[in-house]
Design an enzyme around this catalytic site. Structure first.
Site, short mmCIF file in Angstrom:
data_model
loop_
_atom_site.label_atom_id
_atom_site.label_comp_id
_atom_site.label_asym_id
_atom_site.label_seq_id
_atom_site.Cartn_x
_atom_site.Cartn_y
_atom_site.Cartn_z
NE ARG A 42 -3.94 -1.85 -0.16
CZ ARG A 42 -5.15 -1.93 0.39
NH1 ARG A 42 -5.57 -1.00 1.20
NH2 ARG A 42 -5.93 -2.96 0.13
CG ASP A 151 -13.85 4.65 10.77
OD1 ASP A 151 -14.22 3.49 11.02
OD2 ASP A 151 -12.78 4.91 10.20
C1 SAM Z 1 -12.77 -3.72 9.93
S1 SAM Z 1 -13.54 -2.17 10.17
C2 SAM Z 1 -14.83 -2.59 11.29
C3 SAM Z 1 -16.15 -1.97 10.93
C4 SAM Z 1 -17.32 -2.39 11.81
N1 SAM Z 1 -17.10 -2.03 13.19
C5 SAM Z 1 -17.59 -3.86 11.68
O1 SAM Z 1 -17.23 -4.65 12.57
O2 SAM Z 1 -18.16 -4.27 10.68
C6 SAM Z 1 -12.38 -1.31 11.24
C7 SAM Z 1 -12.63 0.19 11.28
O3 SAM Z 1 -11.85 0.75 12.33
C8 SAM Z 1 -11.39 2.02 11.88
N2 SAM Z 1 -10.22 2.42 12.68
C9 SAM Z 1 -9.00 1.87 12.70
N3 SAM Z 1 -8.19 2.54 13.54
C10 SAM Z 1 -8.93 3.54 14.07
C11 SAM Z 1 -8.65 4.57 15.01
N4 SAM Z 1 -7.45 4.74 15.55
N5 SAM Z 1 -9.65 5.42 15.34
C12 SAM Z 1 -10.88 5.27 14.79
N6 SAM Z 1 -11.20 4.33 13.90
C13 SAM Z 1 -10.24 3.46 13.54
C14 SAM Z 1 -11.08 1.80 10.42
O4 SAM Z 1 -11.06 3.01 9.68
C15 SAM Z 1 -12.20 0.88 10.00
O5 SAM Z 1 -13.29 1.58 9.46
#
Ligand code: SAM
Length: 294
Positions: A42, A151
């Site tokens: 990436r 997010d």
């Molecule tokens: C795999 S997705 C999970 C989405 C949803 N909660 C689900 O389980 O279907 C993980 C999410 O966490 C967010 N994320 C990762 N690190 C983060 C941070 N430090 N603060 C806020 N969001 C974060 C990512 O942008 C992503 O949208």
């Protein structure tokens, strides 16, 4: 070669490691060995897209400008999600947590329910929560439901605000739910305004302690897995402090808080573990609260 070239021209192992540390420091997201390939691919893609020659150029730009930093961050986020991703979680929410809070707050005026979807990605999770509430909470309209969905990814939040979904994302939405809560629009199905109004989306980095007020329930599913053990612990402690006594924390399937020194009650329901914050009375009865049990 003293500084081995990394996986792409103009990108050394040292630069990759500096970028990795910068991302981890600011967001808590760890790229360990298992995600090393994803990470370097990436970063190289990003360098190419920016027309940059060297990793040092990218590092300098990211340190100087938040826009540059977020540009790379967006490429590194894993944002896989879908409506009702784990049916057992929504069942536990509907059958256990909601009725309990309904009974507890029935006589409150105003009757408020505050829920936080932390790491909401493109919005499927908070809208699934909103649909469950609309379909199962008696007199849902008599409640003041505040659903905060946060997010770190801005693109995902824009998608979430539009609320338009199609394909695999809505595969688990029933025909009845689709008819009741979505309108057909070009590009897919859009969540109806009634539910969209229930949810407030905001950009928030979970690695910075931002005050969100007291919550009755917190959903943080499939986010902690990307963090270091230390960050996980401090975030789970923050969730505990943020929850009202009797409030619930919902985590993803593979996420456990075992061995963490927080006093949640772990409740196993079918295929799902819920974490309940004990009330002050219950804390006096140690048999009810197994520290860090999961
Ligand atoms: C795999 S997705 C999970 C989405 C949803 N909660 C689900 O389980 O279907 C993980 C999410 O966490 C967010 N994320 C990762 N690190 C983060 C941070 N430090 N603060 C806020 N969001 C974060 C990512 O942008 C992503 O949208």
């Amino acid at each position: 070669m003293s500084e081995r070239q990394g996986h792409g021209q103009g990108l050394s192992e040292h630069e990759l490691s500096e970028i990795r540390m910068l991302i981890e420091e600011r967001t808590g997201i760890c790229f360990d060995e298992s995600r090393e390939r994803f990470f370097s691919t990436r970063v190289r893609e990003h360098l190419r897209a920016k027309g940059m020659e060297r990793g040092t150029e990218l590092l300098r730009a990211m340190r100087k400008s938040n826009v540059e930093y977020e540009g790379l961050l967006e490429r590194l986020l894993t944002q896989e999600t879908s409506f009702f991703r784990y049916p057992a979680v929504y069942e536990a929410f509907e059958k256990r947590a909601l009725p309990e809070l309904h009974a507890k707050k029935f006589w409150n005026n105003p009757r408020t329910l505050r829920i936080w979807s932390a790491g909401c990605s493109t919005g499927e999770e908070p809208y699934s929560i909103a649909i469950t509430i609309a379909d199962s909470l008696s007199f849902a309209d008599a409640w003041n439901v505040e659903l905060l969905a946060t997010d770190v990814g801005r693109h995902a939040l824009k998608h979430a605000e539009r609320g338009i979904y199609k394909g695999r994302s809505i595969a688990s939405v029933s025909e009845k739910q689709l008819a009741n809560h979505f309108s057909e629009v070009s590009g897919g199905h859009q969540v109806k305004p009634r539910l969209r109004k229930m949810v407030s989306f905001a950009q928030m980095n979970l690695a910075s302690a931002v005050y969100v007020g007291r919550m009755d329930m917190i959903f943080c599913m499939n986010v902690l897995i990307y963090f270091s053990e230390e960050r996980r612990r401090s975030l789970v402690q923050r969730f505990y402090d943020t929850l009202e006594p009797g409030g619930y924390l919902f985590l993803g399937h593979s996420e456990s808080i075992s061995k963490m020194p927080v006093k949640f009650q772990a409740i196993v329901l079918n295929d799902c573990i819920l974490y309940r914050k004990p009330t002050a009375d219950e804390l006096q009865k140690p048999e009810l609260v197994a520290e860090g049990r999961a």
